[in-house]
Design a protein around this motif. Structure first.
Motif, mmCIF file in Angstrom:
data_model
loop_
_atom_site.group_PDB
_atom_site.id
_atom_site.type_symbol
_atom_site.label_atom_id
_atom_site.label_comp_id
_atom_site.label_asym_id
_atom_site.label_seq_id
_atom_site.Cartn_x
_atom_site.Cartn_y
_atom_site.Cartn_z
ATOM 1 N N LYS A 234 -55.474 -20.052 -17.931
ATOM 2 C CA LYS A 234 -54.958 -21.694 -17.662
ATOM 3 C C LYS A 234 -53.891 -22.040 -18.775
ATOM 4 O O LYS A 234 -53.124 -22.906 -18.580
ATOM 5 C CB LYS A 234 -56.445 -22.564 -17.684
ATOM 6 C CG LYS A 234 -55.846 -24.000 -17.237
ATOM 7 C CD LYS A 234 -57.275 -24.754 -17.301
ATOM 8 C CE LYS A 234 -56.875 -26.253 -16.532
ATOM 9 N NZ LYS A 234 -57.997 -27.177 -16.847
ATOM 10 N N ALA B 79 -59.650 -24.930 -22.178
ATOM 11 C CA ALA B 79 -58.738 -23.518 -21.345
ATOM 12 C C ALA B 79 -57.311 -23.741 -21.416
ATOM 13 O O ALA B 79 -56.593 -22.964 -21.206
ATOM 14 C CB ALA B 79 -59.426 -23.449 -20.087
ATOM 15 N N SER C 67 -62.682 -21.130 -21.003
ATOM 16 C CA SER C 67 -62.321 -21.738 -22.424
ATOM 17 C C SER C 67 -61.426 -20.737 -23.094
ATOM 18 O O SER C 67 -61.201 -19.654 -22.585
ATOM 19 C CB SER C 67 -63.532 -21.959 -23.374
ATOM 20 O OG SER C 67 -64.453 -22.666 -22.683
ATOM 21 N N THR C 68 -60.646 -21.246 -23.928
ATOM 22 C CA THR C 68 -59.710 -20.416 -24.935
ATOM 23 C C THR C 68 -60.765 -20.198 -26.173
ATOM 24 O O THR C 68 -61.325 -21.039 -26.675
ATOM 25 C CB THR C 68 -58.632 -21.034 -25.201
ATOM 26 O OG1 THR C 68 -57.623 -20.780 -24.077
ATOM 27 C CG2 THR C 68 -58.030 -20.230 -26.402
ATOM 28 N N ALA D 173 -59.402 -18.482 -14.032
ATOM 29 C CA ALA D 173 -59.059 -18.424 -15.210
ATOM 30 C C ALA D 173 -60.374 -18.511 -16.221
ATOM 31 O O ALA D 173 -61.352 -19.087 -15.744
ATOM 32 C CB ALA D 173 -58.034 -19.438 -15.617
ATOM 33 N N ALA D 174 -60.290 -18.048 -17.386
ATOM 34 C CA ALA D 174 -61.497 -18.134 -18.248
ATOM 35 C C ALA D 174 -61.779 -19.532 -18.503
ATOM 36 O O ALA D 174 -60.776 -20.334 -18.694
ATOM 37 C CB ALA D 174 -61.321 -17.522 -19.545
ATOM 38 N N GLN E 231 -58.437 -13.389 -16.089
ATOM 39 C CA GLN E 231 -59.234 -14.527 -16.817
ATOM 40 C C GLN E 231 -58.236 -15.000 -17.997
ATOM 41 O O GLN E 231 -58.473 -16.230 -18.244
ATOM 42 C CB GLN E 231 -60.393 -13.841 -17.419
ATOM 43 C CG GLN E 231 -61.386 -13.440 -16.352
ATOM 44 C CD GLN E 231 -61.835 -14.854 -15.515
ATOM 45 O OE1 GLN E 231 -62.382 -15.952 -16.215
ATOM 46 N NE2 GLN E 231 -61.462 -15.013 -14.162
ATOM 47 N N LEU E 232 -57.507 -14.054 -18.309
ATOM 48 C CA LEU E 232 -56.913 -14.466 -19.896
ATOM 49 C C LEU E 232 -55.490 -14.224 -19.461
ATOM 50 O O LEU E 232 -54.847 -13.448 -18.761
ATOM 51 C CB LEU E 232 -57.160 -13.242 -20.814
ATOM 52 C CG LEU E 232 -58.619 -13.157 -21.267
ATOM 53 C CD1 LEU E 232 -58.924 -12.346 -22.647
ATOM 54 C CD2 LEU E 232 -59.247 -14.788 -21.625
ATOM 55 N N SER F 46 -57.191 -18.344 -22.662
ATOM 56 C CA SER F 46 -57.499 -18.423 -21.094
ATOM 57 C C SER F 46 -55.811 -18.323 -20.278
ATOM 58 O O SER F 46 -55.042 -18.925 -20.619
ATOM 59 C CB SER F 46 -58.041 -19.693 -20.675
ATOM 60 O OG SER F 46 -58.285 -19.948 -19.425
#
Lengths: 160, 423
Positions: free
Chosen positions: B295, B323, B306-307, B303-304, B276-277, B293
């Protein structure tokens, strides 16, 4: 000779000589040769469709370069949106130190329209009237824009 | 004005000369226009519709191939060394925080710039920096640590004048982890390592023995037995008695711990699903963490979504970012974050950056140049600014040629002329 053929000849005669400048302007804004070639192609199509809007006797170069610049600005907005979405995209002007400025870097980090003004005026050698037409501002506004942008590179600068 | 005109022309000329238009540009464009030329007015709408579809396809194509195109972008034509005022600036003034780079013309000389971009001092090291050695400066540049071959912790320290700091010979053990970071006091180093008694959080002054506490981040040894360790300190605040520890290993779940430095007590522990991160960054005082993220490092999926920037104390959300945005670091008072808006960890991709206000997400400054970060940003001690070092995309050496850019919290940027050598 048909009307279409006449139009094609007119287009080539009117816009053809400015395609090189159009590409260079697109490259200065987008900084990517592939995207710049796409941009000048798309802008040429737009120009062709809007050819009737070009007033008799008006210079074609600033008119076409304005289309290129607008197209590139639109592309850049799409790119930025695709890269990051943050709540606000307000941009503060950046200032640079007098003595420690690397001109390449300073130019690279100027606001886009300031950089474009310098490019049109100093690199393409367009007169201020045409710089203004491309940027969508008056010739005096173009002079101010060029001066302001140059002053960010050299704060002590006096305009000729 | 004429001088400036020439400089500007030359700069644009360099950029343009690297990418001249294709030779048959005019013929191609005119032919394309002719191909769209209506022989009958009724076809005009068809041509417009086709152009719209073509435009959409071009945009979709550009978006979907963005990474691929970046990966093939040529090296920055401006990355070659340029003429710069190299001089001996004398001993660095005490008490003024400086950012150091190597003098490109004198082996073993370090030039210190203050936070306005002015060169303020030259440190002459006892010997040149070996190409394979890693050198790190303390946040204010008053101490340098040398790590032989770039592996393990610092084994030698120099003071701000380039003199060796003698090592405390009474210390029984020395941390060996390469993941030492400077604490928020700018004087101590923090590290998580594994001496015989188990995972240990240590702080030390350069040259002095460590002060250590055990930390139960892997009490049954399950994570350590995998052979993939990945523990690191990402935030260390002696002022707040807090450290942020993480375990980040690609493909397995990620952990973040908030730990009390004085006794090693774990105050909170958070886990994240695998993939995810990309990483977790922390503010200097350990009050904020950013969950970047995957991404943001170019991973497409999973991937998550959002960041997220959170308060470390209760994990409440402070700011949610796209993200594709990765937080590179926070400034000293945690009011600003410097974020990457391009997947900069991939070689060949320019590092695009933005300076944002942490509480509002307001963008104060952006960088969309052609160069890449040579190292993580440095936060101005007791100030609000950042220093970043940028290098050409083609330069993958241990000590790349860099320029220094000071990113001010008010949205200005100061670029230091020259092409220096990274420590």
């Amino acid at each position: 000779m048909s009307r279409a053929e006449t139009g094609e000849l007119n287009f080539d005669a009117l816009i053809g000589p400015h395609l090189d400048a159009g590409y260079r302007t697109a490259l200065a804004i987008l900084r990517n040769p592939d995207e710049a070639h796409d941009a000048v192609q798309e802008s040429a199509l737009k120009a062709w469709r809007k050819l009737h809007q070009l007033r008799e006797g008006s210079p074609a170069r600033p008119w076409f370069l304005a289309i290129v610049a607008n197209h590139c600005r639109s592309e850049r907005r799409k790119h930025w949106w695709s890269v990051v979405r943050v709540p606000e995209v307000e941009r503060a002007d950046q200032e640079f130190q007098t003595d420690n400025v690397d001109i390449d870097r300073a130019l690279a980090t100027l606001p886009r329209d300031d950089r474009l003004a310098l490019f049109l005026y100093f690199y393409l050698d367009l007169p201020l009237e045409e710089v203004g037409a491309v940027l969508g501002i008056s010739p005096s506004g173009a002079k101010t824009r060029v001066y302001r942008a140059a002053k960010k590179l050299r704060p002590g600068l006096e305009m000729d | 004005m004429d001088d400036l005109r020439s400089e500007i022309r030359a700069s644009f000329e360099k950029e343009q000369a690297a990418h001249p238009p294709i030779t048959a540009l005019r013929q191609n464009v005119v032919a394309t226009v002719n191909a769209h030329s209506p022989r009958d007015t009724n076809y005009q709408w068809l041509a417009v519709a086709a152009a719209v579809v073509l435009g959409i396809l071009v945009v979709v194509g550009l978006m979907s191939t963005r990474l691929a195109r970046h990966a093939t972008m040529p090296a920055n034509p401006h990355s070659s060394p340029v003429v710069s005022p190299i001089a001996d600036y004398g001993p660095s003034p005490a008490g003024i925080p400086l950012v150091y780079v190597q003098d490109p013309t004198h082996d073993g000389w370090l030039i210190g710039f203050d936070w306005t971009g002015k060169p303020r001092g030259t440190v002459k090291m006892p010997q040149p920096i070996a190409p394979s050695n890693r050198v790190g400066q303390s946040p204010d540049g008053s101490v340098f640590g040398i790590s032989p071959n770039g592996k393990g912790g610092y084994t030698e320290f120099l003071d701000g004048l380039g003199n060796r700091i003698p090592a405390d010979t009474s210390a029984s053990e020395w941390p060996v982890s390469a993941g030492e970071i400077w604490a928020d006091d700018g004087k101590h180093l923090c590290v998580i390592w594994y001496p015989q008694q188990g995972w240990t959080l240590s702080t030390r002054l350069p040259g002095k023995g460590p002060k250590s506490v055990p930390v139960a981040i892997d009490p049954d040894g399950a994570m350590s037995r995998t052979g993939i360790i990945g523990f690191s300190v990402v935030g260390c605040s002696l002022r707040n008695d807090r450290a942020i520890l993480t375990r980040g290993v690609y493909g397995v779940e990620e952990h973040v711990w908030l730990v009390r430095i004085s006794d090693g007590k774990i105050l909170s522990h958070q886990t994240y699903a695998a993939n995810q991160l990309s990483n977790i960054t922390s503010s200097l005082d350990g009050s904020l963490i950013a969950e970047n993220s995957a991404k943001s490092s170019g991973q497409i999926a999973p991937a998550a979504p959002s960041t997220i920037i959170r308060r470390a104390s209760d994990m409440s959300v402070v700011l949610t970012l796209d993200a594709s945005t990765g937080v590179l670091g926070f400034n000293s008072d945690s009011s600003m974050a410097l974020v990457a808006t391009s997947p900069w960890v991939f070689s060949g991709v320019p590092t695009h950056m933005a300076l944002i206000e942490v509480t509002t997400g307001k963008v104060l400054w952006r960088y969309e140049g052609d160069e890449v970060l040579a190292s993580l940003p440095l936060a101005q001690p007791n100030g609000k600014d950042f220093a970043v070092m940028l290098k050409g995309m083609a330069d993958s050496t241990q000590h790349p040629s860099v320029s220094v850019m000071i990113v001010h919290s008010d949205g200005r940027a100061t670029v230091v002329r020259g092409s220096y050598v990274h420590l």
